[in-house]
Design an enzyme around this catalytic site. Structure first.
Site, PDB file in Angstrom:
ATOM      1  N   ARG B 124       0.676  -1.224  -0.082  1.00  0.00           N
ATOM      2  CA  ARG B 124      -0.031  -0.042   0.123  1.00  0.00           C
ATOM      3  C   ARG B 124       0.912   1.364  -0.071  1.00  0.00           C
ATOM      4  O   ARG B 124       0.637   2.425   0.405  1.00  0.00           O
ATOM      5  CB  ARG B 124      -0.886   0.150   1.052  1.00  0.00           C
ATOM      6  N   LYS B 146       1.855  11.091 -12.004  1.00  0.00           N
ATOM      7  CA  LYS B 146       1.043  10.258 -12.767  1.00  0.00           C
ATOM      8  C   LYS B 146       1.732   8.939 -13.122  1.00  0.00           C
ATOM      9  O   LYS B 146       2.673   8.986 -13.734  1.00  0.00           O
ATOM     10  CB  LYS B 146       0.293  10.777 -13.994  1.00  0.00           C
ATOM     11  N   GLU B 188       7.073  16.959 -26.355  1.00  0.00           N
ATOM     12  CA  GLU B 188       6.743  17.469 -25.059  1.00  0.00           C
ATOM     13  C   GLU B 188       6.942  18.751 -24.833  1.00  0.00           C
ATOM     14  O   GLU B 188       6.282  19.780 -23.980  1.00  0.00           O
ATOM     15  CB  GLU B 188       6.848  16.551 -23.859  1.00  0.00           C
ATOM     16  N   LYS B 230       5.397  22.562 -15.887  1.00  0.00           N
ATOM     17  CA  LYS B 230       4.574  21.587 -15.360  1.00  0.00           C
ATOM     18  C   LYS B 230       4.444  21.613 -13.741  1.00  0.00           C
ATOM     19  O   LYS B 230       3.403  21.251 -13.211  1.00  0.00           O
ATOM     20  CB  LYS B 230       5.005  20.190 -15.871  1.00  0.00           C
ATOM     21  N   GLU B 240      -5.816  16.706 -11.143  1.00  0.00           N
ATOM     22  CA  GLU B 240      -6.627  16.899 -12.474  1.00  0.00           C
ATOM     23  C   GLU B 240      -7.781  17.278 -12.318  1.00  0.00           C
ATOM     24  O   GLU B 240      -8.872  16.692 -12.980  1.00  0.00           O
ATOM     25  CB  GLU B 240      -6.068  15.714 -13.430  1.00  0.00           C
ATOM     26  N   ARG B 244      -4.845  21.247 -15.024  1.00  0.00           N
ATOM     27  CA  ARG B 244      -4.030  20.326 -15.179  1.00  0.00           C
ATOM     28  C   ARG B 244      -4.129  19.673 -16.506  1.00  0.00           C
ATOM     29  O   ARG B 244      -3.084  19.137 -16.987  1.00  0.00           O
ATOM     30  CB  ARG B 244      -3.795  19.336 -13.882  1.00  0.00           C
ATOM     31  N   ASN B 248      -2.666  18.134 -21.401  1.00  0.00           N
ATOM     32  CA  ASN B 248      -3.098  17.013 -22.379  1.00  0.00           C
ATOM     33  C   ASN B 248      -3.330  17.692 -23.795  1.00  0.00           C
ATOM     34  O   ASN B 248      -3.840  16.945 -24.462  1.00  0.00           O
ATOM     35  CB  ASN B 248      -4.455  16.536 -21.773  1.00  0.00           C
ATOM     36  N   HIS B 251      -3.055  15.464 -26.671  1.00  0.00           N
ATOM     37  CA  HIS B 251      -3.116  14.013 -26.034  1.00  0.00           C
ATOM     38  C   HIS B 251      -4.345  13.289 -26.670  1.00  0.00           C
ATOM     39  O   HIS B 251      -4.390  12.085 -26.709  1.00  0.00           O
ATOM     40  CB  HIS B 251      -2.977  13.836 -24.738  1.00  0.00           C
ATOM     41  N   HIS B 255      -3.697   9.854 -28.647  1.00  0.00           N
ATOM     42  CA  HIS B 255      -4.132   8.674 -28.096  1.00  0.00           C
ATOM     43  C   HIS B 255      -4.828   7.921 -29.092  1.00  0.00           C
ATOM     44  O   HIS B 255      -4.734   6.763 -29.222  1.00  0.00           O
ATOM     45  CB  HIS B 255      -5.079   9.029 -26.731  1.00  0.00           C
ATOM     46  N   HIS B 268       5.044   7.703 -28.182  1.00  0.00           N
ATOM     47  CA  HIS B 268       3.881   8.690 -27.596  1.00  0.00           C
ATOM     48  C   HIS B 268       4.068   9.965 -28.068  1.00  0.00           C
ATOM     49  O   HIS B 268       3.133  10.562 -28.348  1.00  0.00           O
ATOM     50  CB  HIS B 268       4.172   8.566 -26.142  1.00  0.00           C
TER      51      HIS B 268
END
Lengths: 366, 366
Positions: B124, B146, B188, B230, B240, B244, B248, B251, B255, B268
């Site tokens: 955990r 992330k 990026e 960032k 987010e 935030r 994207n 993106h 994607h 990517h």
């Protein structure tokens, strides 16, 4: 419409504060409505609970205008693994659910742990609601936010801390619970008395016969008092840096028993019961509690129809399984022991030989 | 001994505040020492980085008196799945690592995402350190927390927010990076200019040739400015909920391209590059940026040796993949578009026909 006798307990975790509703014949439609944020609800349950209660909750949530999907898993601790966790992700993605969805766990501790962990990870976190249907999960899993799955090398090794929006603990659902599982739940109830509440231990000694018989009012009181204890401890120590480890009374020994026998052979509560006897036995050998206290501990466990001894397990294997337990910090074994009745402590200051004796003394002959 | 030219950027997240060290020939032993809390360190890397840098880090961490174990995964986005994640858990448990251990990610974004997610879930949550070895992961994955894995039905669908203790971004390691991956990282970098910093766009236009040639000083400056952008956005909006999402940009389109082609066919950054062209094209059709701005966007992307158009993809499939993207809220598609050069917005107020045109206009003929 809330039940007349419903009690509400709030778990105080700042902006993640949530209520536990405890009572009989609770109305899920009314009670859940304020706590479902998005439009999509995935009800995760198992094949046993599916037949008993799934439709009731599908109807209640549908009546709130939500899109409901279901994910029915195999029933049992042995399915609390990464493959079955993945089935929940499959169901969420196949249903096209988004970041605003809710995962509702309808079942015992295994379902709560898996659905909770899935809700913590799906899209990096969605909403979570718990409807625990066993006594064990009502007293244990509904407070604390611990979720996770097992790994072949250890129980609950992979998981997350995830708080629910709300918990419904409905005593009516315990009517269909097998007696063996009711007893397993009582193990955790007894644990709260032993670790922090001598008065509660007296109450349990007075009411154990009614609890075993399934008296809903007594069970609701036992759930409320157990959850209140846990809620207070968790509020002080959410991530288990200190005091929260007290909740593991009996668990390090118990995990060794469960691991050796194989997950699911003994119920978790049964292993914890014998584990508490071992912890009390070691505490007695250390001179912290009297032999009378040890006998009193065994007695209340026996009256709950729980085992006070485990099958013969070779000592080296027992110790190896104990050291895989998470309560090991930097290789130094810490145990939860009893300084006196109703007062547990976290300590590594115990005699290792006494520990071995306490383990062996509470095993059945080979 | 820290490099003379080392820059330090702090990501301000309250009690989870951490530094990013940016420079060349950084000394991991000195820099990591204050940030390794327990005695056990699991270095997770891939088969490519293993040959180049693993021993260097094993030596550095061993010299600190830590127990070091390693987990070497297959190299590639297609291995960012639950099976490979489980290999990290296997390695941690086989090594007998406890709750006090550190998982160190040595590699690109895939390794960072997987090792970070494993560190979030193992027992955990244990400690996490990042040593990103690609430009993309230095600018993108080292800030924001992330982590996660892919699912056959969508990228990054399962994961957690997990902040590292420290990040080392060493420009020397970019010398071994294939040119195609350097370009993917620049996608990026360009993104930060397009979404929030018109001055940085001018700087990139002035220095793109040196960046492509691998000038370490220019690369360090680009990494610093990107991470600073960032870090500021993430500090305002860690989970987010709002701002935030600007990160994207490109993106959602990207994607769809990656998903249709199959993970790993395009990098990517390449998919994001073409995605940004589509976002700029739609912004132009909406009248928010000029045709000159659109051409300027394409030009800087082309100068970074990145694709400005994707293979022909049937529109219905493209749209279906877009709607699986996480940026979909309650079924309503929100996109990150450009209100003007250097200023992006999150909006669902766009013309769907224009969106379709922007997708089709930036595909190669079938």
């Amino acid at each position: 419409m809330a039940s007349e006798n419903m009690q509400t307990l709030h778990v105080e975790l700042g902006d993640r504060r949530y209520p536990i509703f405890i009572g009989s014949d609770l109305n899920p439609q009314t009670l859940l409505e304020p706590y479902i944020k998005g439009k999509q609800v995935m009800i995760v349950t198992n094949t046993t609970i599916e037949k008993l209660y799934l439709q009731h909750y599908v109807d209640a949530v549908s009546a709130l205008g939500k899109t409901v999907a279901t994910c029915v898993l195999d029933d049992g601790e042995k399915y609390k693994d990464i493959e079955h966790l993945n089935l929940i992700f499959d169901a969420l993605l196949e249903a096209g659910f988004n970041r605003d969805c809710t995962v509702l766990a309808l079942g015992g501790g295994v379902i709560g742990d898996m659905a909770g962990f899935a809700s913590a990870c799906f899209q990096r976190g969605v909403y979570f609601i718990q409807v625990p249907t066993t006594l064990l999960s009502q007293v244990d899993s509904s407070v604390g936010g611990k979720t996770g799955i097992n790994h072949p090398l250890g129980k609950n090794m992979i998981g997350a801390f995830k708080q629910p929006q709300v918990v419904l603990a409905d005593m009516s659902q315990l009517k269909t619970l097998p007696p063996r599982e009711l007893s397993a739940g009582l193990a955790e109830v007894i644990k709260y008395a032993l670790l922090g509440d001598a008065d509660f231990l007296v109450w349990l000694e007075q009411n154990m016969d009614g609890l075993i018989a399934g008296d809903a009012t007594l069970l609701a009181e036992a759930v409320y008092r157990s959850c209140a204890h846990k809620a207070r401890i968790v509020a002080n120590d959410e991530k288990e840096q200190g005091e929260r480890a007290l909740l593991n009374l009996g668990h390090t020994f118990g995990h060794a028993i469960e691991s050796y026998l194989g997950y699911g052979v003994w119920l978790h509560g049964e292993a914890v019961a014998t584990g508490m006897v071992m912890a009390a036995d070691l505490s007695c050998r250390m001179g912290w509690i009297s032999d009378e206290d040890l006998q009193r501990t065994k007695k209340i466990i026996q009256r709950a129809n729980l085992p006070v001894a485990c099958p013969a397990i070779p000592l080296d294997e027992f110790l190896a399984y104990m050291s895989h337990d998470k309560k090991v910090l930097n290789g130094q074994l810490r145990l939860i022991l009893m300084k006196k009745m109703g007062q547990a402590v976290i300590t590594k200051d115990f005699d290792v030989e006494f520990m071995k004796q306490a383990i062996l003394a509470n095993q059945l002959s080979a």
